[in-house]
Design a protein around this motif. Sequence first.
Motif, PDB file in Angstrom:
ATOM      1  N   LYS A 224       0.826  -1.208   0.000  1.00  0.00           N
ATOM      2  CA  LYS A 224       0.000   0.000   0.000  1.00  0.00           C
ATOM      3  C   LYS A 224       0.866   1.266   0.000  1.00  0.00           C
ATOM      4  CE  LYS A 224      -3.727   2.258   2.499  1.00  0.00           C
ATOM      5  NZ  LYS A 224      -4.728   2.162   3.550  1.00  0.00           N
ATOM      6  N   HIS A 225       1.856   1.295   0.886  1.00  0.00           N
ATOM      7  CA  HIS A 225       2.705   2.483   0.964  1.00  0.00           C
ATOM      8  C   HIS A 225       3.500   2.664  -0.323  1.00  0.00           C
ATOM      9  CE1 HIS A 225       5.204   5.627   2.696  1.00  0.00           C
ATOM     10  NE2 HIS A 225       6.250   4.991   2.217  1.00  0.00           N
ATOM     11  N   TRP A 226       4.024   1.568  -0.833  1.00  0.00           N
ATOM     12  CA  TRP A 226       4.819   1.635  -2.066  1.00  0.00           C
ATOM     13  C   TRP A 226       3.984   2.218  -3.200  1.00  0.00           C
ATOM     14  CZ3 TRP A 226       5.463   0.484  -7.102  1.00  0.00           C
ATOM     15  CH2 TRP A 226       6.763   0.470  -7.624  1.00  0.00           C
ATOM     16  N   ALA A 227       2.783   1.691  -3.358  1.00  0.00           N
ATOM     17  CA  ALA A 227       1.918   2.169  -4.441  1.00  0.00           C
ATOM     18  C   ALA A 227       1.605   3.657  -4.263  1.00  0.00           C
ATOM     19  CB  ALA A 227       0.624   1.355  -4.489  1.00  0.00           C
ATOM     20  N   SER A 228       1.413   4.069  -3.007  1.00  0.00           N
ATOM     21  CA  SER A 228       1.108   5.475  -2.746  1.00  0.00           C
ATOM     22  C   SER A 228       2.266   6.384  -3.102  1.00  0.00           C
ATOM     23  CB  SER A 228       0.763   5.689  -1.267  1.00  0.00           C
ATOM     24  OG  SER A 228      -0.207   4.780  -0.857  1.00  0.00           O
ATOM     25  N   MET A 229       3.471   5.838  -3.075  1.00  0.00           N
ATOM     26  CA  MET A 229       4.635   6.655  -3.409  1.00  0.00           C
ATOM     27  C   MET A 229       5.073   6.453  -4.861  1.00  0.00           C
ATOM     28  SD  MET A 229       5.353   8.403  -0.759  1.00  0.00           S
ATOM     29  CE  MET A 229       7.055   8.932  -0.768  1.00  0.00           C
ATOM     30  N   HIS A 230       4.333   5.645  -5.594  1.00  0.00           N
ATOM     31  CA  HIS A 230       4.643   5.428  -7.019  1.00  0.00           C
ATOM     32  C   HIS A 230       3.334   5.500  -7.795  1.00  0.00           C
ATOM     33  CE1 HIS A 230       8.139   3.664  -4.997  1.00  0.00           C
ATOM     34  NE2 HIS A 230       8.815   3.925  -6.098  1.00  0.00           N
ATOM     35  N   VAL A 231       2.788   6.707  -7.862  1.00  0.00           N
ATOM     36  CA  VAL A 231       1.423   6.851  -8.361  1.00  0.00           C
ATOM     37  C   VAL A 231       1.304   6.715  -9.869  1.00  0.00           C
ATOM     38  CG1 VAL A 231       0.568   8.162  -6.417  1.00  0.00           C
ATOM     39  CG2 VAL A 231       1.660   9.368  -8.295  1.00  0.00           C
ATOM     40  N   SER A 232       2.429   6.612 -10.549  1.00  0.00           N
ATOM     41  CA  SER A 232       2.337   6.385 -11.990  1.00  0.00           C
ATOM     42  C   SER A 232       2.775   4.976 -12.362  1.00  0.00           C
ATOM     43  CB  SER A 232       3.209   7.386 -12.748  1.00  0.00           C
ATOM     44  OG  SER A 232       2.410   8.419 -13.258  1.00  0.00           O
ATOM     45  N   ASP A 233       3.002   4.162 -11.350  1.00  0.00           N
ATOM     46  CA  ASP A 233       3.492   2.815 -11.632  1.00  0.00           C
ATOM     47  C   ASP A 233       2.311   1.884 -11.899  1.00  0.00           C
ATOM     48  OD1 ASP A 233       4.667   0.144 -11.452  1.00  0.00           O
ATOM     49  OD2 ASP A 233       6.428   1.152 -10.642  1.00  0.00           O
ATOM     50  N   LEU A 304      -5.455   9.237  -3.148  1.00  0.00           N
ATOM     51  CA  LEU A 304      -4.341   9.477  -4.062  1.00  0.00           C
ATOM     52  C   LEU A 304      -4.744  10.410  -5.202  1.00  0.00           C
ATOM     53  CD1 LEU A 304      -2.750   5.911  -4.206  1.00  0.00           C
ATOM     54  CD2 LEU A 304      -1.912   7.916  -2.975  1.00  0.00           C
ATOM     55  N   ILE A 305      -5.955  10.203  -5.742  1.00  0.00           N
ATOM     56  CA  ILE A 305      -6.402  11.058  -6.839  1.00  0.00           C
ATOM     57  C   ILE A 305      -6.511  12.507  -6.380  1.00  0.00           C
ATOM     58  CG2 ILE A 305      -8.402  11.613  -8.304  1.00  0.00           C
ATOM     59  CD1 ILE A 305      -8.769   8.630  -8.760  1.00  0.00           C
ATOM     60  N   ASP A 306      -6.967  12.701  -5.136  1.00  0.00           N
ATOM     61  CA  ASP A 306      -7.090  14.057  -4.608  1.00  0.00           C
ATOM     62  C   ASP A 306      -5.732  14.715  -4.425  1.00  0.00           C
ATOM     63  OD1 ASP A 306      -9.982  13.536  -2.467  1.00  0.00           O
ATOM     64  OD2 ASP A 306      -9.790  14.468  -4.448  1.00  0.00           O
ATOM     65  N   ASN A 307      -4.790  13.957  -3.893  1.00  0.00           N
ATOM     66  CA  ASN A 307      -3.497  14.540  -3.554  1.00  0.00           C
ATOM     67  C   ASN A 307      -2.526  14.622  -4.717  1.00  0.00           C
ATOM     68  OD1 ASN A 307      -3.212  15.230  -0.633  1.00  0.00           O
ATOM     69  ND2 ASN A 307      -4.095  13.192  -0.471  1.00  0.00           N
ATOM     70  N   TYR A 308      -2.668  13.740  -5.677  1.00  0.00           N
ATOM     71  CA  TYR A 308      -1.725  13.711  -6.795  1.00  0.00           C
ATOM     72  C   TYR A 308      -2.497  13.777  -8.105  1.00  0.00           C
ATOM     73  CZ  TYR A 308       1.043  11.953  -2.917  1.00  0.00           C
ATOM     74  OH  TYR A 308       1.653  11.797  -1.699  1.00  0.00           O
TER      75      TYR A 308
ATOM     76  N   ASN B 132       8.414  12.575   1.383  1.00  0.00           N
ATOM     77  CA  ASN B 132       7.002  12.221   1.388  1.00  0.00           C
ATOM     78  C   ASN B 132       6.198  13.507   1.335  1.00  0.00           C
ATOM     79  OD1 ASN B 132       4.400  11.418   1.932  1.00  0.00           O
ATOM     80  ND2 ASN B 132       5.017   9.882   3.447  1.00  0.00           N
ATOM     81  N   PRO B 133       5.540  13.805   0.207  1.00  0.00           N
ATOM     82  CA  PRO B 133       4.874  15.092   0.023  1.00  0.00           C
ATOM     83  C   PRO B 133       3.840  15.401   1.088  1.00  0.00           C
ATOM     84  CG  PRO B 133       4.860  13.831  -2.008  1.00  0.00           C
ATOM     85  CD  PRO B 133       5.401  12.945  -0.959  1.00  0.00           C
ATOM     86  N   ARG B 134       3.385  14.407   1.793  1.00  0.00           N
ATOM     87  CA  ARG B 134       2.377  14.660   2.822  1.00  0.00           C
ATOM     88  C   ARG B 134       2.944  15.445   3.995  1.00  0.00           C
ATOM     89  NH1 ARG B 134      -2.486  11.167   1.564  1.00  0.00           N
ATOM     90  NH2 ARG B 134      -1.601   9.529   0.247  1.00  0.00           N
ATOM     91  N   ASP B 137       3.367  21.565   4.326  1.00  0.00           N
ATOM     92  CA  ASP B 137       2.404  22.387   5.068  1.00  0.00           C
ATOM     93  C   ASP B 137       1.178  22.629   4.206  1.00  0.00           C
ATOM     94  OD1 ASP B 137       5.223  24.315   6.108  1.00  0.00           O
ATOM     95  OD2 ASP B 137       4.277  22.605   7.088  1.00  0.00           O
ATOM     96  N   PRO B 138       0.117  23.121   4.807  1.00  0.00           N
ATOM     97  CA  PRO B 138      -1.064  23.478   4.010  1.00  0.00           C
ATOM     98  C   PRO B 138      -0.675  24.403   2.866  1.00  0.00           C
ATOM     99  CG  PRO B 138      -1.513  23.793   6.323  1.00  0.00           C
ATOM    100  CD  PRO B 138      -0.102  23.314   6.232  1.00  0.00           C
ATOM    101  N   MET B 139      -1.185  24.090   1.689  1.00  0.00           N
ATOM    102  CA  MET B 139      -0.647  24.739   0.501  1.00  0.00           C
ATOM    103  C   MET B 139      -1.559  25.768  -0.115  1.00  0.00           C
ATOM    104  SD  MET B 139       0.282  21.162  -1.074  1.00  0.00           S
ATOM    105  CE  MET B 139      -0.700  20.195   0.032  1.00  0.00           C
TER     106      MET B 139
END
Lengths: 431, 164
Positions: A224-233, A304-308, B132-134, B137-139
């Motif tokens: 889960k963590h790996w996938a979250s840090m490789h969002v284009s993989d 992930l979609i929201d953040n990246y 880790n981008p998280r 800070d609030p952006m």
Amino acid sequence: MAESTEEVAVLVQRVVKDINNAFKRNPHIDEIGLIPCPEARYNRSPIVLVENKLGVESWCVKFLLPYVHNKLLLYRQRKQRLNKDELVDVTCTLLLLNPDFTTAWNVRKELILSGTLNPIKDLHLGKLALTKFPKSPETWIHRRWVLQQLIQENSLPTFVKKENLATFLTERVQRIVQEEIEVCGEAAGRYPSNYNAWSHRIWVLQHLAKLDIKILLDELSSTKHWASMHVSDHSGFHYRQFLLKSLISQTMTDSAVLEQSPLVSEHIPDLPKDDNEEDTSAEHHRVVDLSRLLEDEVELSTDLIDNYPGHETLWCHRRHVFYLQHHLNNKLPHSQMRLSPVDSNGGTLHDLNLSPAVTHMTQAMDVDGLNDSNKQGYSQETKRLKRTPAQDSLGIEMEHRFIEQILSTCRNVEQARFANAYRKWLVTLSQ
Amino acid sequence: MKLYSLSVLYKGDSKAILLKAAYDVSSFSFFQRSSVQEFMTFTSQLIVERSEKGSRASVKEQEYLCHVYVRNDGLAGVVIADNEYPSRVAFTLLEKVLDEFSKQVDKIDWPVGSPATIHYTALDSYLSRYQNPREADPMTKVQAELDETKIILARKQNSCCEIM
């Protein structure tokens, strides 16, 4: 500087010996690499050992590789004899420089089959080669051959039966599986969307771990963590889709089998207290909450979609998960969403017939080409979806709301494009 | 998603001067690391030289994305990341670092500084935290500003990168 044949031969012998000695001096070598170095420094070996890293200076490759390559071919053509040690050294040198040289791997296969080479050595050599060539197809292929040898030829059981007739993977197989997972993980990190590495990981789970549920669940949480840090993989997310599909197929069964099987019971049987096995067995009988797993995956996808913004892989993943959810809703009446795992004896996997659905999804990914011709891709499964109960349309409604929220707040052009494509795909589902 | 380097530079009249830099090349193979680091130092300098004061840009070079922010007072920052790392967070980081740097290091030292003479030690920990981008800070503030700036995705044809 012209190199005579003799000089080359001497150089090569020295290099092969140096490599051999390096491994003897440091059995913990964990990485190989090429050192850009256009010219030889006087009388220094091109083999460099720093910490646990083995480097080969680039100047020597143009001499080394053709010579060793030729030597092996001559052996193969029976024009030159090589003894076992020479063969091992020559193939080792060759494969560290070019691991896609199938002949070299095949020579080692012969050595393994004749009992003169320990197959574990090839696993180690392959692991090293992958540090420099993380995709190398021949390396992965040979690796699978070796693993099959280890499992079959040594007649070691994969499963161990306990008193309650549940089966567990033997400790040895578990160790091998974990090691393979680690090798795949490293290779996946060295090259983006490393299809060969992830395919190997899938193969290991299918053929070595026999889709053991505990391992499937562990893999789901540990990637889960790996996938979250490789969002284009894309390959990494495809792996998660495979895990979810396998969990569904391993825990679900036709109601007929459910009734007949004496192994499925409503309570967890009393197990003898065994220091090592207690936790494993409890988990093995753990109930797999499939709908919860899928909901969690949707949540991950949303996050992930929201953040990246702007990664197509994430949207593609969402389609797969959404589709699995709806497939699951169709397979079972709502009250039976939780099931105990049936004893998976390495027998036939329950075929969910997902492939036509996947074809439909792949066709629908063509954003610009969505027209009536897509209806030809409709399968039995898709037609069943049209008759979905109210619960499904609620799910689709929620997805539409999600898309709306994305479109109204996103500033990324790609993100908007993917959101719109997803919406079009959803619409084709509910038609 | 990875961050590879974080550098603070000063854009002089004719050239860009490196003031301080932090690198994370651990994901590269061992024998490549020193040459990759050299490449990043050189690239950061070049990008600042070719960028206007008061601009932000994201320049694509091979599989890396170089995010550059040159302030009106000549202080500049460059983050070199992969193409998964969200650029929004990279610019937040640059803004924050340059702000802090300008408070800790006297302006008079900028045009003549070098990594050996400049006293600013926070870059390494920023680079590590922001992997880790998280951690960002609030952006919201930066987000709004970003809408008005031009983000340039330059490939080899762009004059900025011709020399690469």
